[in-house]
Each structure stands twice: as C-alpha cells, then as structure tokens.
Scaffold this motif. Sequence first.
Motif, PDB file in Angstrom:
ATOM      1  N   VAL A  90      48.923  -8.653 -33.560  1.00  0.00           N
ATOM      2  CA  VAL A  90      49.174 -10.035 -33.976  1.00  0.00           C
ATOM      3  C   VAL A  90      49.655 -10.005 -35.421  1.00  0.00           C
ATOM      4  CG1 VAL A  90      48.198 -12.323 -34.357  1.00  0.00           C
ATOM      5  CG2 VAL A  90      47.392 -10.941 -32.434  1.00  0.00           C
ATOM      6  N   LEU A  91      50.857 -10.489 -35.658  1.00  0.00           N
ATOM      7  CA  LEU A  91      51.403 -10.537 -37.012  1.00  0.00           C
ATOM      8  C   LEU A  91      51.139 -11.893 -37.644  1.00  0.00           C
ATOM      9  CD1 LEU A  91      53.204  -9.296 -39.293  1.00  0.00           C
ATOM     10  CD2 LEU A  91      55.147 -10.436 -38.175  1.00  0.00           C
ATOM     11  N   ILE A  92      50.615 -11.881 -38.869  1.00  0.00           N
ATOM     12  CA  ILE A  92      50.599 -13.076 -39.704  1.00  0.00           C
ATOM     13  C   ILE A  92      51.655 -12.856 -40.780  1.00  0.00           C
ATOM     14  CG2 ILE A  92      49.272 -14.594 -41.209  1.00  0.00           C
ATOM     15  CD1 ILE A  92      46.757 -13.759 -39.833  1.00  0.00           C
ATOM     16  N   ASP A  93      52.752 -13.587 -40.665  1.00  0.00           N
ATOM     17  CA  ASP A  93      53.890 -13.394 -41.565  1.00  0.00           C
ATOM     18  C   ASP A  93      53.794 -14.383 -42.723  1.00  0.00           C
ATOM     19  OD1 ASP A  93      56.312 -13.000 -42.829  1.00  0.00           O
ATOM     20  OD2 ASP A  93      57.446 -12.821 -40.957  1.00  0.00           O
ATOM     21  N   MET A  94      53.129 -13.956 -43.794  1.00  0.00           N
ATOM     22  CA  MET A  94      52.955 -14.834 -44.942  1.00  0.00           C
ATOM     23  C   MET A  94      54.280 -15.114 -45.639  1.00  0.00           C
ATOM     24  SD  MET A  94      49.832 -15.571 -44.733  1.00  0.00           S
ATOM     25  CE  MET A  94      50.067 -16.711 -46.085  1.00  0.00           C
ATOM     26  N   VAL A  95      55.186 -14.150 -45.659  1.00  0.00           N
ATOM     27  CA  VAL A  95      56.487 -14.352 -46.297  1.00  0.00           C
ATOM     28  C   VAL A  95      57.234 -15.483 -45.592  1.00  0.00           C
ATOM     29  CG1 VAL A  95      58.687 -13.280 -46.894  1.00  0.00           C
ATOM     30  CG2 VAL A  95      56.580 -11.939 -47.008  1.00  0.00           C
ATOM     31  N   ARG A  96      57.234 -15.465 -44.279  1.00  0.00           N
ATOM     32  CA  ARG A  96      57.876 -16.531 -43.518  1.00  0.00           C
ATOM     33  C   ARG A  96      57.206 -17.871 -43.789  1.00  0.00           C
ATOM     34  NH1 ARG A  96      56.355 -19.333 -39.200  1.00  0.00           N
ATOM     35  NH2 ARG A  96      57.964 -20.256 -37.848  1.00  0.00           N
ATOM     36  N   ILE A 136      44.786  -6.202 -32.953  1.00  0.00           N
ATOM     37  CA  ILE A 136      45.129  -5.434 -34.146  1.00  0.00           C
ATOM     38  C   ILE A 136      45.892  -6.374 -35.066  1.00  0.00           C
ATOM     39  CG2 ILE A 136      46.365  -3.436 -35.044  1.00  0.00           C
ATOM     40  CD1 ILE A 136      46.078  -2.320 -32.052  1.00  0.00           C
ATOM     41  N   LEU A 137      45.285  -6.711 -36.183  1.00  0.00           N
ATOM     42  CA  LEU A 137      45.872  -7.676 -37.111  1.00  0.00           C
ATOM     43  C   LEU A 137      46.849  -6.985 -38.056  1.00  0.00           C
ATOM     44  CD1 LEU A 137      45.911 -10.522 -38.455  1.00  0.00           C
ATOM     45  CD2 LEU A 137      44.095  -9.680 -39.961  1.00  0.00           C
ATOM     46  N   LEU A 138      48.028  -7.591 -38.209  1.00  0.00           N
ATOM     47  CA  LEU A 138      49.019  -7.120 -39.173  1.00  0.00           C
ATOM     48  C   LEU A 138      49.398  -8.295 -40.076  1.00  0.00           C
ATOM     49  CD1 LEU A 138      49.755  -5.811 -36.137  1.00  0.00           C
ATOM     50  CD2 LEU A 138      51.376  -4.528 -37.520  1.00  0.00           C
ATOM     51  N   VAL A 139      49.445  -8.052 -41.379  1.00  0.00           N
ATOM     52  CA  VAL A 139      49.765  -9.106 -42.345  1.00  0.00           C
ATOM     53  C   VAL A 139      50.956  -8.671 -43.180  1.00  0.00           C
ATOM     54  CG1 VAL A 139      48.928 -10.551 -44.230  1.00  0.00           C
ATOM     55  CG2 VAL A 139      47.335  -9.781 -42.443  1.00  0.00           C
TER      56      VAL A 139
END
Length: 265
Positions: A90-96, A136-139
């Motif tokens: 699971v991606l949390i795209d902070m830049v976006r 699996i967390l991805l930031v």
Amino acid sequence: MAYVFPKFEDLPSVPNAPQGCLWGFYDKDCRKDEIGSINLLTPEVVKEASSEIQTGRHVQLDWPLDSLKFPTWGRKIYFCDRGGIVGRGVLIDMVRYWAKIGQDAPDPWGSYEITVDELEAALADQHGTQTKQGDILLVRTGYIQRHNAASDPERQAGTQANFRSIGLAPREATLRWLYDRHFAAVVADNVAVEALPVPPDNGYPSLLLHDWLLVWWGTPLGELWDLEGLGGACSELGRWTFFLTSAPLNITGGAASPPGAIAIF
C-alpha cells in the motif's frame, strides 16, 4: 487466520522493555519466534494479495546501489530463509497529496515530520485507500526525487553533511497508528523512515521508530526505496495497492540488504 492483537496499552508487560513490546506474541508451540511481523504474511494473506495483479504491469523499486554518492554516518558506498517478503503493498504518496492540495512540498533534506493526520488525509485522497493487517506500507516522501534532481555538491551538502531528513513523525501518535494497523513491513524512500533528528523521548524509553519496529515489534524496515516510478503508476492507474515481492540477499543473520523489490499491478 488473522492474528488478534490486544490494544497497545493492554499488551502483556515484558521485563526491561517498554509498554507496547510484542516479544513473545508470535511464539508458538514453545518455539521462540525469529521473524516478527513477517508472520502476518500467511499463505492466506499472500493468496489474497495476488488478486491485486490485474494488468501485469510491474515496477522495480530498488534504487541503484551507486546512487547515494555521499552516504551519512560513515556508511560505505555499497533474513531470507523464509522465501523473501511477499504480500499486498500500500503506497501513501505524500508528494502527490501535497501537490493535490496546493501545498508546497517540504524540503526532504530538512527535518519535516509527516504526521498521522497527513497520512490519513493522503490515504483518503487516494480514493479512500484502506489498509489491513499484514499489508506492507510504503511512504513516498520525495527524498529520492530531491536527490535525483540535485547536483553532486547539493547532494553532498544534503546527505553526507546533513543529519536531517523528512520522514514519519517519531511521536507516540505515530507509534500507536502503526501498531493499530499491524503492518508486516514499513518502507519509505528516505534515509531512515522516520524524520531526523529524533526529538526528546517525552517519557517513552525511545521514540525511535527503528527501536519500536525492529526491536519491540520485529517489523522489517525498508529505506531508500525508489518509489518514483511506483507513484507515477499508481496515479495513472488510480489505485495505490499492488502485489509486492521483496527478496533480500540470502545471507544468514544478515541485518541489511538491497530489497530486490517489485510491485505488480
């Protein structure tokens, strides 16, 4: 079968460890566990994660080994018996997210702390992406994006001569947020996952996410993953979950490795 976790404050106390330690939680049949939250990646969880493969598109997440020319902390420029790490990413795209709301993105080479509220807001903006036990967390923080766009003198000043980094806020709220979601592993594109420098402990034995994730919970950490192509693919496809494989180097007792990671949509 999903594990049933007590509330953070209800976990059994462990001698000489802080409240919230998960030592012994995964022990079974009088055998001491050695893989921590990787236990969450049960065959059932992995099989369900395979349903994320819908298009066959895939993105490698390893940053080239020679990319970080000026590593910090004197590092040189250069656990696997279970078959690697495989599950739903699971991606949390902070830049976006920052771009979407019109906020100037913070300097990744500064000590910006990404709060729980920001993580939740970014998830909600990603079509309401939900996390579940064993994910699996991805930031994506923008750290590698900043590095890729910089000159060598800027890179040296921003990494080797700098002990600041954007990252997850090393605060009690972050610890509890991570605990409540029971991720199998936590990954970021920055140098330490958490923001640096770490603030005073405010009553905890330590607020280092490294301590909590690696030591007290047995949760693997991934640093300096290249999430640029992944962020683009997720935005293009309108989904921020995917099938993820990571095959670290097969070195018995190894403490670090290139991730050998691929995201498949």
